[in-house]
Motif scaffolding. Sequence first.
Motif, PDB file in Angstrom:
ATOM      1  N   LYS A 156     -16.600  -6.530  -3.602  1.00 50.15           N
ATOM      2  CA  LYS A 156     -15.945  -7.617  -4.302  1.00 50.15           C
ATOM      3  C   LYS A 156     -14.447  -7.566  -4.037  1.00 50.15           C
ATOM      4  O   LYS A 156     -13.841  -6.496  -3.972  1.00 50.15           O
ATOM      5  CB  LYS A 156     -16.211  -7.514  -5.806  1.00 50.15           C
ATOM      6  N   SER A 157     -13.852  -8.736  -3.878  1.00 50.49           N
ATOM      7  CA  SER A 157     -12.414  -8.778  -3.657  1.00 50.49           C
ATOM      8  C   SER A 157     -11.684  -8.231  -4.887  1.00 50.49           C
ATOM      9  O   SER A 157     -12.192  -8.284  -6.011  1.00 50.49           O
ATOM     10  CB  SER A 157     -11.961 -10.213  -3.366  1.00 50.49           C
ATOM     11  N   GLY A 158     -10.506  -7.680  -4.663  1.00 50.57           N
ATOM     12  CA  GLY A 158      -9.734  -7.108  -5.754  1.00 50.57           C
ATOM     13  C   GLY A 158      -8.702  -6.134  -5.226  1.00 50.57           C
ATOM     14  O   GLY A 158      -8.487  -6.023  -4.010  1.00 50.57           O
ATOM     15  N   THR A 159      -8.055  -5.423  -6.134  1.00 51.96           N
ATOM     16  CA  THR A 159      -7.059  -4.414  -5.764  1.00 51.96           C
ATOM     17  C   THR A 159      -7.641  -3.034  -6.021  1.00 51.96           C
ATOM     18  O   THR A 159      -8.057  -2.728  -7.146  1.00 51.96           O
ATOM     19  CB  THR A 159      -5.762  -4.599  -6.576  1.00 51.96           C
ATOM     20  N   TYR A 160      -7.652  -2.202  -4.986  1.00 48.91           N
ATOM     21  CA  TYR A 160      -8.308  -0.898  -5.065  1.00 48.91           C
ATOM     22  C   TYR A 160      -7.350   0.217  -4.616  1.00 48.91           C
ATOM     23  O   TYR A 160      -6.385  -0.024  -3.868  1.00 48.91           O
ATOM     24  CB  TYR A 160      -9.530  -0.862  -4.147  1.00 48.91           C
ATOM     25  N   ASP A 161      -7.640   1.415  -5.059  1.00 43.04           N
ATOM     26  CA  ASP A 161      -7.149   2.628  -4.414  1.00 43.04           C
ATOM     27  C   ASP A 161      -8.287   3.113  -3.530  1.00 43.04           C
ATOM     28  O   ASP A 161      -9.375   3.435  -4.032  1.00 43.04           O
ATOM     29  CB  ASP A 161      -6.777   3.697  -5.443  1.00 43.04           C
ATOM     30  N   VAL A 162      -8.050   3.109  -2.233  1.00 40.64           N
ATOM     31  CA  VAL A 162      -9.101   3.438  -1.271  1.00 40.64           C
ATOM     32  C   VAL A 162      -8.896   4.869  -0.772  1.00 40.64           C
ATOM     33  O   VAL A 162      -7.820   5.210  -0.267  1.00 40.64           O
ATOM     34  CB  VAL A 162      -9.093   2.461  -0.080  1.00 40.64           C
ATOM     35  N   LEU A 163      -9.914   5.687  -0.930  1.00 42.61           N
ATOM     36  CA  LEU A 163      -9.882   7.072  -0.451  1.00 42.61           C
ATOM     37  C   LEU A 163     -10.671   7.155   0.852  1.00 42.61           C
ATOM     38  O   LEU A 163     -11.848   6.786   0.899  1.00 42.61           O
ATOM     39  CB  LEU A 163     -10.496   8.012  -1.483  1.00 42.61           C
ATOM     40  N   VAL A 218      -7.143  10.817   2.787  1.00 40.88           N
ATOM     41  CA  VAL A 218      -6.048   9.861   2.932  1.00 40.88           C
ATOM     42  C   VAL A 218      -6.254   8.756   1.902  1.00 40.88           C
ATOM     43  O   VAL A 218      -7.285   8.085   1.904  1.00 40.88           O
ATOM     44  CB  VAL A 218      -5.998   9.270   4.350  1.00 40.88           C
ATOM     45  N   TRP A 219      -5.273   8.587   1.029  1.00 44.81           N
ATOM     46  CA  TRP A 219      -5.329   7.540   0.011  1.00 44.81           C
ATOM     47  C   TRP A 219      -4.524   6.325   0.460  1.00 44.81           C
ATOM     48  O   TRP A 219      -3.371   6.456   0.884  1.00 44.81           O
ATOM     49  CB  TRP A 219      -4.765   8.040  -1.308  1.00 44.81           C
ATOM     50  N   LEU A 220      -5.131   5.150   0.356  1.00 46.34           N
ATOM     51  CA  LEU A 220      -4.428   3.877   0.527  1.00 46.34           C
ATOM     52  C   LEU A 220      -4.424   3.219  -0.849  1.00 46.34           C
ATOM     53  O   LEU A 220      -5.354   2.497  -1.217  1.00 46.34           O
ATOM     54  CB  LEU A 220      -5.125   3.000   1.563  1.00 46.34           C
ATOM     55  N   ILE A 279       0.838  -1.203   0.000  1.00 39.78           N
ATOM     56  CA  ILE A 279       0.000   0.000   0.000  1.00 39.78           C
ATOM     57  C   ILE A 279       0.869   1.247   0.000  1.00 39.78           C
ATOM     58  O   ILE A 279       1.822   1.372   0.779  1.00 39.78           O
ATOM     59  CB  ILE A 279      -0.950   0.006   1.212  1.00 39.78           C
ATOM     60  N   ASN A 280       0.534   2.175  -0.884  1.00 41.73           N
ATOM     61  CA  ASN A 280       1.195   3.478  -0.939  1.00 41.73           C
ATOM     62  C   ASN A 280       0.259   4.511  -0.317  1.00 41.73           C
ATOM     63  O   ASN A 280      -0.865   4.692  -0.777  1.00 41.73           O
ATOM     64  CB  ASN A 280       1.507   3.847  -2.389  1.00 41.73           C
ATOM     65  N   VAL A 281       0.709   5.163   0.753  1.00 37.32           N
ATOM     66  CA  VAL A 281      -0.123   6.112   1.492  1.00 37.32           C
ATOM     67  C   VAL A 281       0.155   7.521   0.992  1.00 37.32           C
ATOM     68  O   VAL A 281       1.310   7.949   0.918  1.00 37.32           O
ATOM     69  CB  VAL A 281       0.153   6.038   3.007  1.00 37.32           C
ATOM     70  N   LYS A 282      -0.913   8.235   0.641  1.00 35.23           N
ATOM     71  CA  LYS A 282      -0.769   9.627   0.213  1.00 35.23           C
ATOM     72  C   LYS A 282      -1.793  10.486   0.938  1.00 35.23           C
ATOM     73  O   LYS A 282      -2.905  10.042   1.224  1.00 35.23           O
ATOM     74  CB  LYS A 282      -0.966   9.750  -1.301  1.00 35.23           C
ATOM     75  N   MET A 283      -1.409  11.723   1.244  1.00 37.22           N
ATOM     76  CA  MET A 283      -2.268  12.652   1.957  1.00 37.22           C
ATOM     77  C   MET A 283      -2.606  13.853   1.077  1.00 37.22           C
ATOM     78  O   MET A 283      -1.781  14.314   0.294  1.00 37.22           O
ATOM     79  CB  MET A 283      -1.569  13.160   3.226  1.00 37.22           C
TER      80      MET A 283
END
Length: 324
Positions: free
Chosen positions: A200-207, A219-221, A34-38
């Motif tokens: 659903k399972s998968g790869t996401y960019d979570v805001l 905060v972005w994960l 995970i790449n964390v961005k603010m």
Amino acid sequence: MKKLLSVLFLQSVVILSLFSQTVSDYSYKLDNGINVKMDHCWNQVWVQQTYAPINTADKTPALSVNITSLGDIKSSSSFKLLSAGKEVRMQDAGAGTYDLRLSFKLSGKPGILSFVANNIIIKPKTKTAVSITLYDYQILIDEIPTPSNGLTNYESLIYRSRNNTNQDLYFGVPSFYAKGKHDQVIAPSEVGSNTKGKIKSGTYDVLITIGISGQAQKVWLENFIMKPDVKYKFAVNLNAGGITYTGGSKDVKAIHLYPAGTSAKQTGTPAPVKNLEIIKYDNPALLNCCSPGTYDVLLSYKNGTKYEWKKNIAVTTGTKAEVK
């Protein structure tokens, strides 16, 4: 060290400039990818250099480095001195301009936070002392096996600090996007509330959007791999302090926060300074979440018919600051 000023920041190449210094190459990555961005968050870095004449009998390096972090973010830290991108041993550093690469092993979800403090100056026959202070949010992620017919459970939490995990005033509302594509939200499969549900399972960019007194922090994960039949509880620890009005007057309807020293620059009757205002709290008797720093606080009586300054109110991580 100068008093810390709490201001809203975009996490980009420049986080602070002092004596023409910048902080660059800011990176916050977890070991799970995970790449964390603010975005518009309170995270900040302070850098200060001080100088003193060197004692001819002193054989220690001409540069010393002191590293401090606010709240819970690191378990350890290290640094390297660089000249034109190449590492230089401290004891070999002569007069010149250097960069300082700092790395922090994270204390929450394992990972590394790093950045470069630019323009570190060593002067001839002079000792240089560099002080680095880091303030950022801690990311905590629990993975709990939870049968869900192949779906992924999620729950978003906001902690004001390690000792204040109540889910009362502040919430982290998650939104899901395809990896690298932030133009369209992916709807969850089931919604339990604005902070929990199934997807659903998968790869996401979570805001994760955090509303604090009318300000939206993001905060972005990024690259969050969400497995089937697993519940992810992801918490953002703001490492914040709290501020509240305890002066007893029911006529105080709001408090406005400004950098320390603002009141001394104002002549005449106290009044808001809109271009310098950091944040305003409309419920002053509550314990309002606040970033660490020292503030001049403007009390608003009867919805703005009268104002009064309270100077040099210090807020520290995990504590309550009272304005009287």
